[in-house]
Design an enzyme around this catalytic site. Structure first.
Site, PDB file in Angstrom:
ATOM      1  N   HIS A 169      47.991  70.830 -31.342  1.00  0.00           N
ATOM      2  CA  HIS A 169      48.442  72.075 -30.693  1.00  0.00           C
ATOM      3  C   HIS A 169      47.295  73.090 -30.677  1.00  0.00           C
ATOM      4  CE1 HIS A 169      50.780  75.698 -30.046  1.00  0.00           C
ATOM      5  NE2 HIS A 169      51.940  75.085 -30.178  1.00  0.00           N
ATOM      6  N   GLU A 272      47.307  71.412 -25.252  1.00  0.00           N
ATOM      7  CA  GLU A 272      47.669  70.514 -26.349  1.00  0.00           C
ATOM      8  C   GLU A 272      47.723  69.072 -25.855  1.00  0.00           C
ATOM      9  OE1 GLU A 272      51.387  72.095 -27.945  1.00  0.00           O
ATOM     10  OE2 GLU A 272      50.855  74.051 -27.136  1.00  0.00           O
TER      11      GLU A 272
HETATM   12  C1  BG6 Z   1      54.263  75.208 -27.835  1.00  0.00           C
HETATM   13  C2  BG6 Z   1      55.665  75.102 -27.280  1.00  0.00           C
HETATM   14  O1  BG6 Z   1      53.728  73.924 -27.949  1.00  0.00           O
HETATM   15  O2  BG6 Z   1      54.316  75.819 -29.105  1.00  0.00           O
HETATM   16  C3  BG6 Z   1      56.283  76.486 -27.244  1.00  0.00           C
HETATM   17  O3  BG6 Z   1      55.638  74.486 -26.008  1.00  0.00           O
HETATM   18  C4  BG6 Z   1      56.229  77.152 -28.603  1.00  0.00           C
HETATM   19  O4  BG6 Z   1      57.617  76.393 -26.783  1.00  0.00           O
HETATM   20  C5  BG6 Z   1      54.782  77.140 -29.095  1.00  0.00           C
HETATM   21  O5  BG6 Z   1      56.708  78.483 -28.509  1.00  0.00           O
HETATM   22  C6  BG6 Z   1      54.565  77.768 -30.462  1.00  0.00           C
HETATM   23  O6  BG6 Z   1      55.379  77.210 -31.417  1.00  0.00           O
HETATM   24  P1  BG6 Z   1      55.393  77.759 -32.880  1.00  0.00           P
HETATM   25  O7  BG6 Z   1      56.487  76.995 -33.572  1.00  0.00           O
HETATM   26  O8  BG6 Z   1      54.045  77.472 -33.480  1.00  0.00           O
HETATM   27  O9  BG6 Z   1      55.651  79.240 -32.796  1.00  0.00           O
END
Ligand code: BG6
Length: 301
Positions: A169, A272
């Site tokens: 991510h 990602e």
């Molecule tokens: C992304 C998702 O990968 O991660 C989003 O597609 C999400 O929907 C984002 O809001 C962040 O997620 P988190 O759990 O780290 O706040």
């Protein structure tokens, strides 16, 4: 392992050492002839990567919180063994547990070209087994050099097949979101998660002017983040990944998160490399699945 033991067993003089950072977390700090980087042992979470003489490639929020069991905002969170909400139990944490649990260092070494290699294995506990009963040791290998290479390696050592969702991510550092275009996904279908979920097709390069939350499916393409402000492009090569997620929360969502800052979203974009939505992976007993990315910086043509 204590900090002293970690340094004794895995430290590499002048190139890699372990230190305590905010919130009592431990991080590996790497500095070599090509680049520097830092990686928290919690989550095996790479927080920074900066080739020597270059701007940071990875974005880390100024307001990131460092605490036991909490994911760090920015860097390269590891979403594993599911992406987004768990398919059968909404109470389980979004994006899985790998990013918030301890990983142990398995190996460190200098490579002949001057890059530094470090690998980690996720430490299973009763809490992780309660969320995911499969026998699936997972490793992450990182090579910090002129480029950043990350391999997320999942083994199925059990007798049952399992369905794996995953993503690196990565939050990329950019000059300003208005100065940026993402190339490589033209013509690709995606699931648009902003508002009512909808399936759409990407026409041109991706320009971001409001909240974006998309899962591009059935794509193994490289992506290129063109940054006209920094006059550079970040190239994302990948293997073993059939989805690419593009995310920028924009102002309102970022404000609610409490660890982004009001303007934070302008300096970042998540691209990602994933296996998500229709692209989750069936890992058969005895099989190993690898998701590999290589990030490099190029002059903007
Ligand atoms: C992304 C998702 O990968 O991660 C989003 O597609 C999400 O929907 C984002 O809001 C962040 O997620 P988190 O759990 O780290 O706040």
């Amino acid at each position: 392992m204590t900090l002293a033991e970690l340094n004794q067993r895995f430290g590499i003089s002048n190139h890699l050492n372990f230190t305590e950072i905010a919130g009592g977390l431990i991080a590996a700090k790497i500095h070599n002839a090509h680049a520097s980087a830092s990686i928290a042992l919690q989550g095996a979470h790479l927080m920074t990567y900066q080739p020597n003489g270059e701007e940071h490639v990875i974005w880390l929020s100024k307001y990131a919180k460092f605490a036991e069991g909490k994911s760090i905002r920015g860097g390269v969170p590891i979403c594993w063994p599911w992406f987004g909400a768990n398919a059968t139990n909404a109470k389980l944490p979004g994006h899985g547990y790998a990013r918030t649990v301890m990983w142990q260092v398995l190996e460190t070494k200098d490579l002949p070209d001057g890059a530094t290699f470090i690998s980690f294995g996720l430490v299973e506990t009763d809490a992780t087994r309660a969320q995911w009963p499969n026998q699936s040791p997972v490793k992450i290998e990182m090579t910090i050099g002129k480029t950043l290479r990350i391999e997320l390696i999942t083994h199925n050592t059990g007798k049952q097949a399992f369905v794996l969702g995953e993503a690196l991510h990565t939050y990329f550092h950019i000059s300003d979101v208005a100065q940026m275009t993402i190339r490589g996904l033209e013509g690709c279908g995606y699931l648009d998660k902003v508002g009512e979920p909808a399936s759409r097709t990407q026409k041109d390069g991706i320009v971001i002017e409001s909240e974006v939350d998309r899962i591009y499916v059935n794509t193994t393409a490289d992506c290129i983040i063109e940054d006209r402000g920094l006059k550079r492009a970040i190239r994302i090569r990948k293997q073993g990944s059939n989805s690419t997620v593009v995310w920028n929360p924009w102002t309102e969502k970022a404000d609610k998160m409490g660890d982004f800052g009001h303007e934070g979203h302008r300096g970042m974009v998540c691209v990602e490399s994933a296996n998500a939505a229709d692209n989750v992976i069936m890992v058969e007993p005895g099989e190993t699945h690898k998701l590999v990315v290589v990030y490099s910086v190029e002059a903007l043509k």
